[in-house]
Design a protein around this motif. Structure first.
Motif, PDB file in Angstrom:
ATOM      1  N   ALA A 197     -38.696  -9.794  43.554  1.00 14.67           N
ATOM      2  CA  ALA A 197     -37.506  -8.375  43.729  1.00 14.67           C
ATOM      3  C   ALA A 197     -36.490  -9.286  43.880  1.00 14.67           C
ATOM      4  N   VAL A 198     -36.078 -10.754  43.960  1.00 17.65           N
ATOM      5  CA  VAL A 198     -34.952 -11.075  44.732  1.00 17.65           C
ATOM      6  C   VAL A 198     -34.659 -11.044  43.211  1.00 17.65           C
ATOM      7  N   VAL A 199     -35.168 -11.900  41.734  1.00 18.92           N
ATOM      8  CA  VAL A 199     -34.756 -12.130  40.704  1.00 18.92           C
ATOM      9  C   VAL A 199     -34.400 -10.332  40.048  1.00 18.92           C
ATOM     10  N   ALA A 200     -35.043  -9.618  40.064  1.00 18.09           N
ATOM     11  CA  ALA A 200     -34.405  -8.720  39.693  1.00 18.09           C
ATOM     12  C   ALA A 200     -33.557  -8.171  40.162  1.00 18.09           C
ATOM     13  N   ARG A 201     -33.412  -7.982  41.477  1.00 19.26           N
ATOM     14  CA  ARG A 201     -32.122  -7.518  42.335  1.00 19.26           C
ATOM     15  C   ARG A 201     -30.936  -7.872  41.273  1.00 19.26           C
ATOM     16  N   SER A 202     -31.137  -8.944  41.531  1.00 22.38           N
ATOM     17  CA  SER A 202     -30.449 -10.436  41.016  1.00 22.38           C
ATOM     18  C   SER A 202     -29.581  -9.936  39.513  1.00 22.38           C
ATOM     19  N   CYS A 203     -30.868  -9.790  38.410  1.00 23.82           N
ATOM     20  CA  CYS A 203     -31.110  -9.195  37.583  1.00 23.82           C
ATOM     21  C   CYS A 203     -29.694  -7.976  36.669  1.00 23.82           C
ATOM     22  N   SER A 204     -29.445  -7.310  37.761  1.00 25.63           N
ATOM     23  CA  SER A 204     -28.567  -6.282  38.137  1.00 25.63           C
ATOM     24  C   SER A 204     -27.526  -5.980  37.636  1.00 25.63           C
TER      25      SER A 204
END
Length: 87
Positions: A55-62
């Motif tokens: 979830a953290v990586v997905a948010r950061s990848c935006s």
């Protein structure tokens, strides 16, 4: 079986936990992994950690990279592509 899982039993499930999070298991395998998670605290903790990290990586990848960085990366990619095609 609750509380009786050992590291050998759990090793079979650790990889499948990632597949469960990514929705890459069929329903039968999902049921088996979920049942194991219900019975095994350490694996449930690993599942929670993996889900949180994803979830953290997905948010950061935006976020978008700065233009200068993007341009440098594109130049490097083109140079690698040229070297590969020349070989």
């Amino acid at each position: 079986m609750a509380g009786q899982n050992n590291a050998e039993d759990c090793s079979d499930f650790l990889e499948r936990i990632v597949y469960l999070i990514d929705n890459e298991l069929d329903e039968a395998d999902c049921s088996v992994v979920r049942q194991h998670l219900d019975e095994c605290g350490p694996c449930l903790e690993k599942y929670d950690l993996e889900r949180t990290v994803k979830a953290v990586v997905a948010r950061s990848c935006s976020e978008s990279a700065p233009k200068g960085l993007r341009d440098r990366v594109l130049v490097q990619l083109r140079q690698v592509q040229v070297r590969i095609t020349e070989e």
